[in-house]
Write an enzyme that holds these catalytic residues in place. Structure first.
Site, PDB file in Angstrom:
ATOM      1  N   PHE A  10       2.500 100.603  41.655  1.00 25.35           N
ATOM      2  CA  PHE A  10       2.731  99.620  42.894  1.00 25.35           C
ATOM      3  C   PHE A  10       4.130  98.229  43.103  1.00 25.35           C
ATOM      4  O   PHE A  10       4.957  98.455  44.094  1.00 25.35           O
ATOM      5  CB  PHE A  10       1.631  98.604  43.064  1.00 25.35           C
ATOM      6  CG  PHE A  10       2.060  98.584  44.789  1.00 25.35           C
ATOM      7  CD1 PHE A  10       1.784  98.978  45.853  1.00 25.35           C
ATOM      8  CD2 PHE A  10       1.299  97.342  44.961  1.00 25.35           C
ATOM      9  CE1 PHE A  10       1.984  98.983  47.150  1.00 25.35           C
ATOM     10  CE2 PHE A  10       1.148  96.704  45.807  1.00 25.35           C
ATOM     11  CZ  PHE A  10       1.703  97.530  47.676  1.00 25.35           C
ATOM     12  N   VAL A  11       3.680  98.048  41.896  1.00 21.65           N
ATOM     13  CA  VAL A  11       5.128  96.782  42.185  1.00 21.65           C
ATOM     14  C   VAL A  11       6.275  96.879  41.506  1.00 21.65           C
ATOM     15  O   VAL A  11       7.694  97.159  42.169  1.00 21.65           O
ATOM     16  CB  VAL A  11       5.043  95.302  41.635  1.00 21.65           C
ATOM     17  CG1 VAL A  11       6.116  94.465  41.503  1.00 21.65           C
ATOM     18  CG2 VAL A  11       3.191  94.749  42.475  1.00 21.65           C
ATOM     19  N   VAL A  30       8.379 103.830  31.859  1.00 25.38           N
ATOM     20  CA  VAL A  30       6.490 104.794  32.010  1.00 25.38           C
ATOM     21  C   VAL A  30       5.420 104.732  30.971  1.00 25.38           C
ATOM     22  O   VAL A  30       6.721 104.872  29.592  1.00 25.38           O
ATOM     23  CB  VAL A  30       6.555 105.365  32.966  1.00 25.38           C
ATOM     24  CG1 VAL A  30       6.893 105.323  34.290  1.00 25.38           C
ATOM     25  CG2 VAL A  30       6.870 106.802  33.387  1.00 25.38           C
ATOM     26  N   ASP A  42       1.739 104.140  25.069  1.00 26.22           N
ATOM     27  CA  ASP A  42       0.438 103.415  25.430  1.00 26.22           C
ATOM     28  C   ASP A  42       1.020 102.160  25.016  1.00 26.22           C
ATOM     29  O   ASP A  42       2.173 101.754  24.108  1.00 26.22           O
ATOM     30  CB  ASP A  42      -0.513 103.098  25.144  1.00 26.22           C
ATOM     31  CG  ASP A  42      -1.717 104.861  25.228  1.00 26.22           C
ATOM     32  OD1 ASP A  42      -1.401 105.007  26.007  1.00 26.22           O
ATOM     33  OD2 ASP A  42      -2.374 105.472  24.838  1.00 26.22           O
ATOM     34  N   ALA A  63       4.660  95.852  33.841  1.00 24.11           N
ATOM     35  CA  ALA A  63       3.704  96.956  33.169  1.00 24.11           C
ATOM     36  C   ALA A  63       1.961  96.239  32.454  1.00 24.11           C
ATOM     37  O   ALA A  63       2.642  94.802  32.443  1.00 24.11           O
ATOM     38  CB  ALA A  63       3.965  97.931  31.747  1.00 24.11           C
ATOM     39  N   SER A 108      -0.602  87.086  37.044  1.00 19.91           N
ATOM     40  CA  SER A 108      -1.438  86.466  38.179  1.00 19.91           C
ATOM     41  C   SER A 108      -1.750  85.510  38.590  1.00 19.91           C
ATOM     42  O   SER A 108      -1.826  84.410  37.213  1.00 19.91           O
ATOM     43  CB  SER A 108      -2.728  87.374  37.702  1.00 19.91           C
ATOM     44  OG  SER A 108      -3.786  87.528  38.558  1.00 19.91           O
ATOM     45  N   TYR A 134      -9.245  89.378  32.213  1.00 19.72           N
ATOM     46  CA  TYR A 134      -7.746  89.485  32.743  1.00 19.72           C
ATOM     47  C   TYR A 134      -7.029  88.579  33.380  1.00 19.72           C
ATOM     48  O   TYR A 134      -5.677  88.922  32.369  1.00 19.72           O
ATOM     49  CB  TYR A 134      -7.673  90.697  34.512  1.00 19.72           C
ATOM     50  CG  TYR A 134      -6.683  90.240  35.235  1.00 19.72           C
ATOM     51  CD1 TYR A 134      -5.679  91.445  33.958  1.00 19.72           C
ATOM     52  CD2 TYR A 134      -6.127  89.776  36.391  1.00 19.72           C
ATOM     53  CE1 TYR A 134      -4.593  91.717  35.107  1.00 19.72           C
ATOM     54  CE2 TYR A 134      -5.075  90.427  36.610  1.00 19.72           C
ATOM     55  CZ  TYR A 134      -4.143  91.051  36.597  1.00 19.72           C
ATOM     56  OH  TYR A 134      -3.089  91.351  36.918  1.00 19.72           O
ATOM     57  N   LYS A 138      -3.186  87.360  30.651  1.00 21.23           N
ATOM     58  CA  LYS A 138      -2.224  86.816  31.343  1.00 21.23           C
ATOM     59  C   LYS A 138      -2.460  85.504  31.038  1.00 21.23           C
ATOM     60  O   LYS A 138      -0.414  85.151  30.563  1.00 21.23           O
ATOM     61  CB  LYS A 138      -2.500  87.095  32.991  1.00 21.23           C
ATOM     62  CG  LYS A 138      -2.439  88.725  33.544  1.00 21.23           C
ATOM     63  CD  LYS A 138      -0.853  89.012  33.400  1.00 21.23           C
ATOM     64  CE  LYS A 138      -1.104  90.358  33.561  1.00 21.23           C
ATOM     65  NZ  LYS A 138       0.389  90.550  33.969  1.00 21.23           N
TER      66      LYS A 138
END
Length: 312
Positions: A10-11, A30, A42, A63, A108, A134, A138
Site C-alpha cells: 500500500f505504501v 518485492v 522471504d 516491507a 508505526s 507488532y 517495530k
C-alpha cells in the site's frame, strides 16, 4: 539511486509512484515478482540483498510483517521479530557494506502505544511504550537501527505513521465505506474521541522529504494530517465524500463500551471510542514539512477510487 522495499504494498507502491513523478531513479524490490522489480524472497535475517543494493544511495524500507487482526500464529512476537527486526537489521547491515548513505524506516505509531489520554498527544521523542507484538518488533528494530547508525555512520530516519488511508485502502477503513454506502444505521453518532490519521499522499510526501533533507538524519518523526477527528466526525465526512447520508445513531460511549466488553470486543471498542493523537510539530520544525493534502481532499480521493467499480 533509491531502493524501495515492499514496492507492491500500500505504501511502497505510492512511494514508487511519487518517485516516478519526480523523475527520480529508483529500484523496486518485492518478495515475489517478475518484470522491472527485484524479487528477494522471504525477508528475514538471511535474505540476500546484494543485487538490490548495488549502486544504491538511499533505502526506503516499507516491507514488513504488518499488524494482523486475529493473528493465528502460535508465537506472534517471534514471527514479527523474524521479519521486522532480524530482516530489517540484515538489510541495514548489508546496506552499510554496500555504501548506502541513508536508511528510511517506516515504523508505526504503535511504538508509542495504543491510546492517548484526553488532551494529550504522542511525541516523536517519547519513551517507547509498545503493547502488542507488532509494536514491540517495530520498537526493537528502531533501537537496533539507531545503534547501527552510531557504530557505522549510516544515516537512519524513522517515520511512525498512525492509520494510513487513501485510494486502495483495505481492512477496517474499507469496511467503514461499505457500511456507509449500504446505508446501514451505525450506533456511532455520539463518540467524542480524537484520533490522528495520515493520508497516503501526506505520508509519501514526508517520506520524500526525509529521503533528501539533511536535518532528517538520525531522527524520529511522527506522521499525520494535522487535523484530528472523532470517529463520528470521520464517518460524517467520509459519508459526504462518498455522496451518501451518514445514518449515525447517537448511542452513548459508555453503552457501546459496556456492550463490547460483554461480547468480548473491548479491543474494537477501544479503536472506535478511544483517542490516539500525534504531534507532528517536530517535522515542521526540523524539516519545514506540513501535510500538503487536507483531510477532506484525501477522503474524497479515497472515496472516488472506492466508488470506481470494483468495491460495490
Amino acid at each position: 539511486m533509491l531502493l524501495i522495499t515492499g514496492s507492491n504494498g500500500f505504501v511502497g507502491r505510492a512511494v514508487c509512484d511519487r518517485l516516478r513523478s519526480e523523475n527520480c531513479t529508483f529500484r523496486a524490490s518485492v518478495r515475489k515478482g517478475t518484470g522491472n522489480v527485484i524479487a528477494v524472497g522471504d525477508i528475514d535475517g538471511n535474505t540476500p540483498w546484494s543485487v538490490a543494493l548495488a549502486g544504491i544511495d538511499v533505502v526506503v524500507h516499507t516491507a514488513a510483517r504488518v499488524h494482523i487482526m486475529n493473528d493465528a500464529s502460535l508465537d506472534p512476537l517471534a514471527d514479527f521479530r523474524k521479519v521486522n527486526v532480524a530482516g530489517t537489521l540484515n538489510l541495514a547491515r548489508q546496506a552499510v557494506a554496500a555504501g548506502v548513505r541513508r536508511f528510511v524506516f517506516i515504523s508505526s505509531i504503535k511504538v508509542n502505544g495504543e491510546a492517548t489520554k484526553p488532551g494529550k498527544t504522542f511525541h516523536a521523542d517519547d519513551i517507547a511504550a509498545p503493547l502488542d507484538s507488532y509494536g514491540i518488533s517495530k520498537s526493537e528494530a528502531e533501537q537496533e537501527l539507531l545503534q547501527l547508525a552510531i557504530e557505522t555512520g549510516l544515516e537512519v530516519v524513522i517515520i511512525r505513521p498512525p492509520l494510513v488511508y487513501g485510494p486502495g485502502v483495505k481492512a477496517n477503513f474499507a469496511a467503514m465505506m461499505k457500511w456507509l454506502c449500504k446505508g446501514v444505521p451505525l450506533p456511532l453518532g455520539a463518540i467524542q474521541n480524537k484520533r490522528s490519521l495520515v493520508a497516503l499522499d501526506n505520508l509519501v510526501d514526508l517520506i520524500w522529504v526525509c529521503v533528501h533533507h539533511p536535518a532528517a538524519a538520525n531522527q524520529i518523526f511522527l506522521a499525520g494530517d494535522g487535523e484530528d477527528l472523532s470517529t463520528t466526525e470521520l464517518l460524517e465526512r467520509m459519508a459526504k465524500a462518498l455522496g451518501v447520508a451518514s445514518r449515525l445513531i447517537p448511542v452513548p460511549m459508555w453503552m457501546l463500551q459496556t456492550g463490547a466488553a460483554l461480547l468480548g470486543k473491548s479491543d474494537m471498542a477501544q479503536r472506535l471510542c478511544g483517542s490516539l493523537q500525534v504531534d507532528i510539530s517536530k517535522a515542521a520544525k526540523l524539516l519545514g514539512w506540513q501535510p500538503p493534502v487536507s483531510v477532506d481532499k484525501a477522503l474524497l480521493k479515497t472515496a472516488c477510487e472506492f466508488l470506481s467499480d470494483k468495491h460495490l
